[in-house]
Design an enzyme around this catalytic site. Structure first.
Site: not given
Length: 649
Positions: A401, A568
């Protein structure tokens, strides 16, 4: 839709991918401004002299919006994509030159001006790129105290020069190009051959090349025509929901297996929601079905031209509601006949193809096609078996990611459990950021928005794109693939992952005060702020980390599926993390997270790898309905901690 692409390193960035990337870039300039374009279309439809409710004063807004506001907004958006806000400002400023040179009589004479969408789509990104290169020339070389002076004057000088360039160099070229394109459209219409454009548009749609055609050519030309005549048929060439509706209805009646079962729901989404992508897999698994959508597209365009109808502005998305919203008062009957005529033609051709389909041969390709037809979707295992460049065995899998600490860790945990349960102890599953990838992996899994970036770093790997990290059906197909490729087994134990290495003693990352059981946020962005504020209050992060959480979300969604989102920060924001921590917020009513519901929002700040064990636990919890039910019924923060085992205040 999730998809799998298997390519060797030499062909991974072919012409089609480059066209897709170009189309995406064009779309990213147009789509954020569709609301403004629709506003212009509605004002035009209602208030011009021949509108539904004429109002001469309100109608005065029409011309400034189409000639100034919309091109400048598009130019700003394009510039911002290339070089953030600074690029947007210089891009929009430079575009005024090409606007003036294609609008005022001093340049165009008595011919009348043209809305300069094409000019905006060129000048905005071009000027931003030039600004980026200019800034690089003296980066780090400016004496302290003079940075703002240099930044402002360099931007002003470059924007002014580019505006002059656009006025005298680019504008004459664009005027000629627009004239040629307009003549070409007139030729197609006058000779009754505009329907032939479906031969290109319909295949382009299912290959995801439609953005380059629609937003790069049809929308700018359509707006130009609508500004002169009040409507344009060009807005209907790609947006017509009829061909897709007919195809899906045919699958609903004459299809088989899962394709038949899923087609009715897909038809509702496609026709009323305007999400045409839902019918692409039905064509991809039986390529000859493209003939049905071509027939539908040609029929629709023929009827649109026959009844001399068009739309005021683009219909976005391409739903029947959006189409009717932009239809002039006297064209509703013609639009309806065109849309449903296209659906009827597509249905008839698709029905004939499905009823006469005999693709049950004994070779692997036919068997693959038959299995995919029953599944109603493309399969990783089957697609890979009929492709080239597949490794003999898959032993190293990486879930990548953007930051490498949240989404990928949870996805890797879910997949690792499935693979180990299937007995593939010779396969390791780890998570990394895309920036840290190297071409050593057998299989790479990424969010669908990040696959191209990952492929550029790991060209020899099999690539899998997913859109649901927690429960993607692709995970089961990866296990199928391993069953096929790893028949030789291999009894070696999988290497320990960072999450497993940390499992013996997870850090104290969830505090009681960081648990909220009745969140107040009503939107995605508010929910991110709420989760981030808890991290700030716990002393785990600086306020700038919350801003980075929003930045991360704008890049790639952190919605994991199964009602869970884990916002996040970006990789660059790790310096704002004081210690590893998470926050937990539960919402009585799920928050809309990019069109998906999020009942649970877990904010994450990972200073190192010590948060990975908790992410692994979270992944296990949210794939277990009983554990999710415990979180939903929890009445104290301690009960939440009990579910997420190993976390202590």
């Amino acid at each position: 839709m999730a998809s799998i692409t298997t390519e060797d390193a030499g062909t991974r960035v072919g012409a089609r991918v480059r066209v897709q990337q170009f189309g995406t870039f064009l779309s990213n300039m147009i789509m954020p401004n569709i609301g403004a374009i629709i506003a212009w279309g509605l004002i035009t439809a209602f208030f011009i002299e021949v509108g539904w409710t004429p109002h001469p004063k309100i109608a005065l807004m029409v011309e400034p919006m189409i000639f100034y506001l919309l091109p400048l907004m598009i130019a700003y958006t394009g510039g911002r994509i290339v070089y953030e806000t600074r690029g947007g400002v210089v891009g929009a400023t430079a575009t005024i030159g090409v606007i003036v040179a294609t609008y005022f009589p001093e340049f165009v004479g008595d011919q009348g001006g043209s809305p300069m969408f094409l000019g905006a789509m060129i000048m905005g990104p071009l000027t931003a790129y030039a600004m980026k290169r200019v800034d690089a020339l003296w980066a780090g070389k400016i004496k302290p105290g003079f940075e703002m002076l240099v930044d402002n004057f360099s931007a002003g000088i470059l924007a002014g020069l580019m505006a002059i360039f656009g006025m005298f160099a680019l504008a004459p070229v664009l005027r000629q190009v627009i004239a040629w394109l307009g003549d070409a459209v007139s030729f197609l219409v006058d000779n009754g051959i505009l329907p032939l454009t479906s031969l290109f548009i319909e295949p382009a749609k299912v290959m995801f090349l439609n953005n380059a055609i629609n937003h790069g050519v049809l929308t700018p030309l359509g707006i130009d025509e609508a500004a002169e005549t009040g409507k344009s048929v060009l807005f209907l060439l790609e947006a017509n929901p009829g061909p897709g509706l007919g195809l899906l209805l045919a699958y609903s009646v004459f299809g088989r297996g899962m394709a038949k079962a899923s087609a009715p729901g897909a038809a509702i989404i496609q026709f009323f929601g305007g999400i045409h992508e839902v019918y692409f897999p039905f064509v991809l698994m039986k390529p000859k079905m493209i003939l049905a959508t071509i027939a539908g597209g040609m029929t629709g365009i023929f009827l649109f031209v026959l009844f001399d109808i068009g739309l005021r502005a683009p219909a976005a998305p391409g739903s029947i509601f959006a189409v009717y919203a932009q239809t002039p008062g006297g064209d509703f009957l013609g639009v309806t006949i065109g849309v449903f005529g296209a659906a009827a033609a597509s249905f008839l051709v698709a029905s004939l193809l499905l009823k006469t389909d005999r693709s049950e041969d004994g070779d692997l390709t036919a068997a693959t096609s038959q299995m995919e037809s029953m599944k109603g979707k493309k399969s990783i295992a089957s697609s890979t078996l009929t492709a080239s460049g597949v490794p003999d065995a898959i032993h190293k899998i990486v879930f990548a990611c953007d930051a490498g600490m949240g989404s990928s860790a949870m996805g890797a945990s879910v997949l690792r459990k499935k693979i180990q349960s299937a007995g593939h102890d010779d396969v390791t599953v780890v998570n990394k950021s895309i920036a840290n990838l190297s071409d050593e992996w057998d299989l790479v899994i990424t969010h669908q928005d990040l696959t191209e970036r990952a492929r550029q770093r790991t060209g020899s790997a099999v690539h899998v794109s997913v859109d649901n990290f927690m429960g993607s059906p692709k995970y089961d197909e990866i296990v199928e693939l391993l069953d096929q490729t790893n028949r030789g087994g291999g009894g070696g134990a999988a290497a320990a992952t960072p999450a497993e290495a940390a499992a013996g003693g997870p850090a104290q990352v969830l505090e009681v005060d960081s648990v909220v059981l009745a969140g107040r946020a009503g939107s995605r962005d508010d929910a991110i702020s709420e989760a981030g504020a808890l991290l700030v209050a716990a002393g785990a992060v600086e306020q700038s980390y919350v801003d980075a959480m929003h930045e991360r979300e704008r890049s790639v969604s952190t919605h994991m599926g199964n009602l869970l989102a884990i916002p996040h920060g970006t990789n660059e924001s790790k310096s704002a993390i004081r210690r590893t921590a998470i926050s937990f917020v539960r919402y009585p009513e799920p928050v809309d997270w990019n069109g998906k519901p999020a009942e649970f929002v877990i904010g994450i700040a990972g200073a190192g790898d010590d948060h990975l064990a908790l992410l692994s636990r979270i992944a296990e919890v949210f794939t277990d309905d009983e554990q999710v039910a415990r979180l939903r019924s929890a009445t104290t923060p301690e009960e939440v901690q009990a579910v997420l085992e190993g976390v202590r205040a």
